[in-house]
Design a protein around this motif. Structure first.
Motif, PDB file in Angstrom:
ATOM      1  N   ASN A  86      98.347 108.352 -95.821  1.00  0.00           N
ATOM      2  CA  ASN A  86      99.261 107.733 -96.914  1.00  0.00           C
ATOM      3  C   ASN A  86      98.602 107.184 -97.585  1.00  0.00           C
ATOM      4  O   ASN A  86      97.615 107.007 -97.483  1.00  0.00           O
ATOM      5  CB  ASN A  86      99.971 106.335 -96.039  1.00  0.00           C
ATOM      6  CG  ASN A  86      99.203 104.559 -94.966  1.00  0.00           C
ATOM      7  OD1 ASN A  86      98.402 105.331 -95.888  1.00  0.00           O
ATOM      8  ND2 ASN A  86      99.618 104.315 -94.356  1.00  0.00           N
ATOM      9  N   GLN A  94     105.179 110.003 -91.261  1.00  0.00           N
ATOM     10  CA  GLN A  94     106.358 110.238 -91.976  1.00  0.00           C
ATOM     11  C   GLN A  94     107.344 110.939 -91.311  1.00  0.00           C
ATOM     12  O   GLN A  94     107.078 111.957 -91.506  1.00  0.00           O
ATOM     13  CB  GLN A  94     105.464 110.782 -93.472  1.00  0.00           C
ATOM     14  CG  GLN A  94     104.455 109.991 -93.614  1.00  0.00           C
ATOM     15  CD  GLN A  94     103.785 110.194 -95.060  1.00  0.00           C
ATOM     16  OE1 GLN A  94     103.608 112.072 -95.394  1.00  0.00           O
ATOM     17  NE2 GLN A  94     102.934 109.890 -95.853  1.00  0.00           N
ATOM     18  N   PRO A  95     108.392 110.119 -91.573  1.00  0.00           N
ATOM     19  CA  PRO A  95     109.162 108.527 -91.227  1.00  0.00           C
ATOM     20  C   PRO A  95     108.315 108.218 -90.338  1.00  0.00           C
ATOM     21  O   PRO A  95     108.085 109.422 -89.353  1.00  0.00           O
ATOM     22  CB  PRO A  95     110.455 108.992 -91.260  1.00  0.00           C
ATOM     23  CG  PRO A  95     110.710 110.651 -91.920  1.00  0.00           C
ATOM     24  CD  PRO A  95     109.910 110.824 -91.260  1.00  0.00           C
ATOM     25  N   PRO A  96     107.929 107.040 -90.637  1.00  0.00           N
ATOM     26  CA  PRO A  96     107.433 106.062 -89.588  1.00  0.00           C
ATOM     27  C   PRO A  96     108.011 106.073 -87.778  1.00  0.00           C
ATOM     28  O   PRO A  96     109.693 106.642 -88.423  1.00  0.00           O
ATOM     29  CB  PRO A  96     107.339 104.750 -89.994  1.00  0.00           C
ATOM     30  CG  PRO A  96     108.541 105.320 -90.769  1.00  0.00           C
ATOM     31  CD  PRO A  96     108.740 106.003 -91.494  1.00  0.00           C
ATOM     32  N   HIS A  99     111.329 100.919 -86.361  1.00  0.00           N
ATOM     33  CA  HIS A  99     112.339 100.460 -87.642  1.00  0.00           C
ATOM     34  C   HIS A  99     111.142 100.329 -88.517  1.00  0.00           C
ATOM     35  O   HIS A  99     110.251  99.294 -88.388  1.00  0.00           O
ATOM     36  CB  HIS A  99     112.714  99.224 -87.356  1.00  0.00           C
ATOM     37  CG  HIS A  99     113.658  99.099 -85.468  1.00  0.00           C
ATOM     38  ND1 HIS A  99     113.307  99.240 -84.787  1.00  0.00           N
ATOM     39  CD2 HIS A  99     115.047  99.444 -86.131  1.00  0.00           C
ATOM     40  CE1 HIS A  99     114.608  99.913 -83.922  1.00  0.00           C
ATOM     41  NE2 HIS A  99     115.680  99.854 -84.648  1.00  0.00           N
ATOM     42  N   ALA A 100     111.724 100.427 -90.171  1.00  0.00           N
ATOM     43  CA  ALA A 100     111.277 100.734 -91.008  1.00  0.00           C
ATOM     44  C   ALA A 100     112.637  99.387 -92.138  1.00  0.00           C
ATOM     45  O   ALA A 100     113.561  99.447 -91.976  1.00  0.00           O
ATOM     46  CB  ALA A 100     110.977 101.531 -91.542  1.00  0.00           C
ATOM     47  N   ASN A 102     113.053  99.839 -94.724  1.00  0.00           N
ATOM     48  CA  ASN A 102     113.560 100.864 -95.908  1.00  0.00           C
ATOM     49  C   ASN A 102     114.613 101.391 -94.961  1.00  0.00           C
ATOM     50  O   ASN A 102     115.625 102.514 -95.646  1.00  0.00           O
ATOM     51  CB  ASN A 102     113.210 102.005 -96.859  1.00  0.00           C
ATOM     52  CG  ASN A 102     112.112 102.622 -96.128  1.00  0.00           C
ATOM     53  OD1 ASN A 102     111.965 102.085 -94.547  1.00  0.00           O
ATOM     54  ND2 ASN A 102     111.694 103.231 -96.995  1.00  0.00           N
ATOM     55  N   GLY A 105     113.161 104.761 -90.418  1.00  0.00           N
ATOM     56  CA  GLY A 105     112.287 104.921 -89.073  1.00  0.00           C
ATOM     57  C   GLY A 105     113.072 105.798 -87.987  1.00  0.00           C
ATOM     58  O   GLY A 105     114.521 106.163 -88.436  1.00  0.00           O
ATOM     59  N   ASP A 108     115.973 103.961 -86.540  1.00  0.00           N
ATOM     60  CA  ASP A 108     116.763 103.226 -87.435  1.00  0.00           C
ATOM     61  C   ASP A 108     117.541 104.746 -86.957  1.00  0.00           C
ATOM     62  O   ASP A 108     119.068 104.390 -87.295  1.00  0.00           O
ATOM     63  CB  ASP A 108     116.253 103.894 -89.152  1.00  0.00           C
ATOM     64  CG  ASP A 108     115.558 101.733 -88.871  1.00  0.00           C
ATOM     65  OD1 ASP A 108     116.340 100.831 -88.570  1.00  0.00           O
ATOM     66  OD2 ASP A 108     114.222 101.857 -89.152  1.00  0.00           O
TER      67      ASP A 108
END
Length: 268
Positions: A86, A94-96, A99-100, A102, A105, A108
């Protein structure tokens, strides 16, 4: 999804219309005990139907994220994510995972899917009062049991993914250490003074560093480009490419120095 939701809305309207039609046909007061009991009976059927629909959806989702179910059915991973360097020069998904901030995640995404299941309980008005059936769905035992199982499956899978990421930490010196400082240090340590007081370069030290770089590139090349961990497929190509490039740049620096040093020695 839109078509299903539209059908559920229409069904809700039909149930309301049928209930009103029944009330008119029986000529019963809405305030009577018998009518309230009947409404409660119909209401319980609606709640049961909504619960069954959500349980069915959650059951299907659990089969997609539970490792034992995946192994038993042989189904492919649900989502592909990348393992890469990163902006902070750390290896990350990526995606993490989890929960992120934005909302991108993996947890999410699972929450959004589950939220869409619960949305059916809000598509039409209750039969016995204002509001929706969301509260009953949120307190339903079978639903909460499945939510717990899904949460555990996702958390356990995250731990296995983190173990994969940690396996790359042995290469961390490639990006954590300052290559210029390391190179200067090696140049100083490689200087040997002969018995005649002449300074010569011990090229074996550079050969050792070059060998390490070659070994890193060979080891990285053997890593699978796609690793399936439960419901996630991890694409390791980005991190493999970046690690190989770091090792290659380090190798080239040492080779270039040796070439220049030998050329200068011959010229002198």
């Amino acid at each position: 999804k839109a078509a299903v939701f539209s059908k559920i809305k229409d069904t809700g309207k039909t149930i309301h219309a049928s209930l009103q039609s029944t009330n008119k046909a029986l000529r019963v007061s809405n305030a009577s005990t018998d009518w309230k009991c009947y409404v409660e009976f119909v209401n319980s059927i609606v709640i049961g139907g909504l619960s069954t629909a959500i349980v069915t959806s959650l059951d299907f989702l659990l089969d997609q994220v539970d490792p034992e179910s995946i192994q038993r059915s042989g189904c492919l991973p649900l989502v592909e994510i990348k393992l890469a360097m990163n902006e902070s020069s750390d290896i990350a998904f990526q995606p993490p995972l989890g929960h992120a901030p934005n909302g991108i995640g993996m947890s999410d995404m699972i929450d959004a899917i589950i939220g869409s299941f619960f949305q059916i309980s809000t598509l039409f008005k209750r039969l016995d009062a204002d509001g929706s059936y969301l509260r009953e769905m949120q307190s339903d035992f079978a639903i909460n049991n499945l939510l717990a199982l899904i949460s555990d499956a996702v958390a356990n899978n995250d731990e296995k993914c983190i173990e994969l990421r940690k396996s790359f930490e042995k290469f961390s010196y490639l990006w954590e250490l300052d290559i210029a400082s390391e190179f200067d240090k090696l140049c100083e340590e490689s200087i040997v003074i002969t018995e005649h007081g002449t300074k010569v370069v011990d090229y074996d030290k550079f050969d050792e560093e070059i060998r390490k770089c070659d070994e890193i590139q060979a080891e990285v090349a053997k890593i699978q480009c796609a690793i399936d961990i439960g419901w996630l497929r991890v694409n390791t190509t980005p991190v493999k490419r970046e690690l190989s490039l770091l090792a290659s740049n380090r190798r080239e620096l040492f080779i270039s120095h040796m070439r220049c040093s030998v050329t200068k020695t011959i010229s002198d």
